[in-house]
Design an enzyme around this catalytic site. Structure first.
Site, mmCIF file in Angstrom:
data_model
loop_
_atom_site.group_PDB
_atom_site.id
_atom_site.type_symbol
_atom_site.label_atom_id
_atom_site.label_comp_id
_atom_site.label_asym_id
_atom_site.label_seq_id
_atom_site.Cartn_x
_atom_site.Cartn_y
_atom_site.Cartn_z
ATOM 1 C CG ASN A 178 -1.708 1.216 1.275
ATOM 2 O OD1 ASN A 178 -2.417 1.671 0.320
ATOM 3 N ND2 ASN A 178 -2.048 1.741 2.519
ATOM 4 C CG HIS A 230 -1.156 6.148 4.756
ATOM 5 N ND1 HIS A 230 -2.410 6.098 4.395
ATOM 6 C CD2 HIS A 230 -0.636 7.122 5.432
ATOM 7 C CE1 HIS A 230 -2.860 6.957 5.505
ATOM 8 N NE2 HIS A 230 -1.915 7.481 6.121
ATOM 9 C CB SER A 257 4.723 5.576 4.312
ATOM 10 O OG SER A 257 5.233 6.522 5.143
ATOM 11 C CG ASP A 284 -3.363 3.396 6.841
ATOM 12 O OD1 ASP A 284 -3.085 2.922 5.649
ATOM 13 O OD2 ASP A 284 -4.240 4.298 7.049
HETATM 14 C C1 GAR Z 1 -2.653 9.008 -2.831
HETATM 15 O O1 GAR Z 1 -2.186 10.167 -2.315
HETATM 16 C C2 GAR Z 1 -2.584 7.759 -2.019
HETATM 17 O O2 GAR Z 1 -1.386 7.738 -1.181
HETATM 18 C C3 GAR Z 1 -3.690 7.710 -1.010
HETATM 19 O O3 GAR Z 1 -4.796 8.178 -2.179
HETATM 20 C C4 GAR Z 1 -3.978 8.906 -3.244
HETATM 21 C C5 GAR Z 1 -4.567 8.264 -4.361
HETATM 22 O O4 GAR Z 1 -4.174 9.085 -5.735
HETATM 23 N N1 GAR Z 1 -3.973 6.867 -0.492
HETATM 24 C C6 GAR Z 1 -4.621 6.621 0.664
HETATM 25 O O5 GAR Z 1 -5.113 7.728 1.217
HETATM 26 C C7 GAR Z 1 -4.984 5.284 1.340
HETATM 27 N N2 GAR Z 1 -5.647 4.958 2.486
HETATM 28 P P1 GAR Z 1 -4.249 8.269 -6.881
HETATM 29 O O6 GAR Z 1 -5.462 7.788 -7.129
HETATM 30 O O7 GAR Z 1 -4.100 9.582 -8.077
HETATM 31 O O8 GAR Z 1 -3.158 7.281 -6.959
#
Ligand code: GAR
Length: 209
Positions: A106, A108, A135, A144
């Protein structure tokens, strides 16, 4: 190449970074992209690159356990060696997570263990952090909370709001996620028996608290 299934819920810019790495010769092959959100732009990115794009709408399932059972059946049909969560915004049951031990990653948007959960950028701003980041970690049953593999740090700048800070972090996410998936695909990265990430021929920094 390593078979990968990617799970997305939204824009899929991290998915795009992985697709770009694959197209530039990284030793993994995204076999399918699965989204719980029918309108996720990540699905469109998959289609544009000729990758199977699957929708599994969690609203069609009575509870988390039945959604997760359907999700793992769908994933396993592609027989991946690695599952990557790329902006996948559903909490996964322990039974699901334990089906992919050491085989699920994942990303985060915080310097874990700080700011698990949602609204990480605003929370970092509210706390007066001068540094923030992202991370990549192995997924374990603790939300997480899995072992951190690689982090990217960015400064928090005067005048930042959650949007400007998120954009600065996201740019770094697009660097570190393909890096880690490449390590895994090269067979250099694993989760040890005692739950630590191990990188052959490299050193992983302990996450700083
Ligand atoms: C990213 O910032 C990722 O780290 C976060 O959502 C965004 C997705 O962007 N993930 C989380 O918050 C997981 N709980 P993307 O769809 O453009 O890759």
């Amino acid at each position: 190449p390593l078979a990968v299934v990617a799970l997305v819920s939204g824009s899929g810019s991290n998915l795009q970074a992985l697709i770009d790495a694959q197209e530039q010769g990284a030793p993994f092959q995204i076999r399918a992209v699965i989204s719980n959100e029918p309108g996720a732009f990540g699905l469109e990115r998959a289609r544009r690159h000729g990758l199977p794009a699957e929708i599994l709408n969690h609203r069609d399932y009575p509870d988390r356990a039945s959604f997760d059972a359907a999700l793992s059946a769908l994933i396993d049909g592609y027989d991946p060696g690695l599952v990557v969560l790329a902006g996948f915004m559903r909490i996964l049951t322990p039974a699901f997570v334990e089906h992919y031990p050491g085989r699920m990653l994942n990303i985060h948007p915080s310097l874990l263990p700080k700011y698990q959960g949602l609204h990480t950028h605003q929370r970092a701003l509210d706390a007066g952090e001068v540094e923030h980041g992202a991370s990549v970690h192995f997924v374990t049953a603790e939300l997480d909370g899995g072992p951190v593999i690689l982090q990217a740090r960015v400064p928090v700048l005067p005048g930042d709001d959650a949007g400007t800070l998120a954009a600065r972090v996201l740019k770094q996410e697009h660097v570190i996620y393909p890096t880690v998936v490449r390590w895994f695909a090269e067979g250099r990265l694993r989760l040890s028996q005692d739950g630590r990430p191990v990188l052959d021929g490299g050193v992983l920094a302990e996450p700083r608290r």
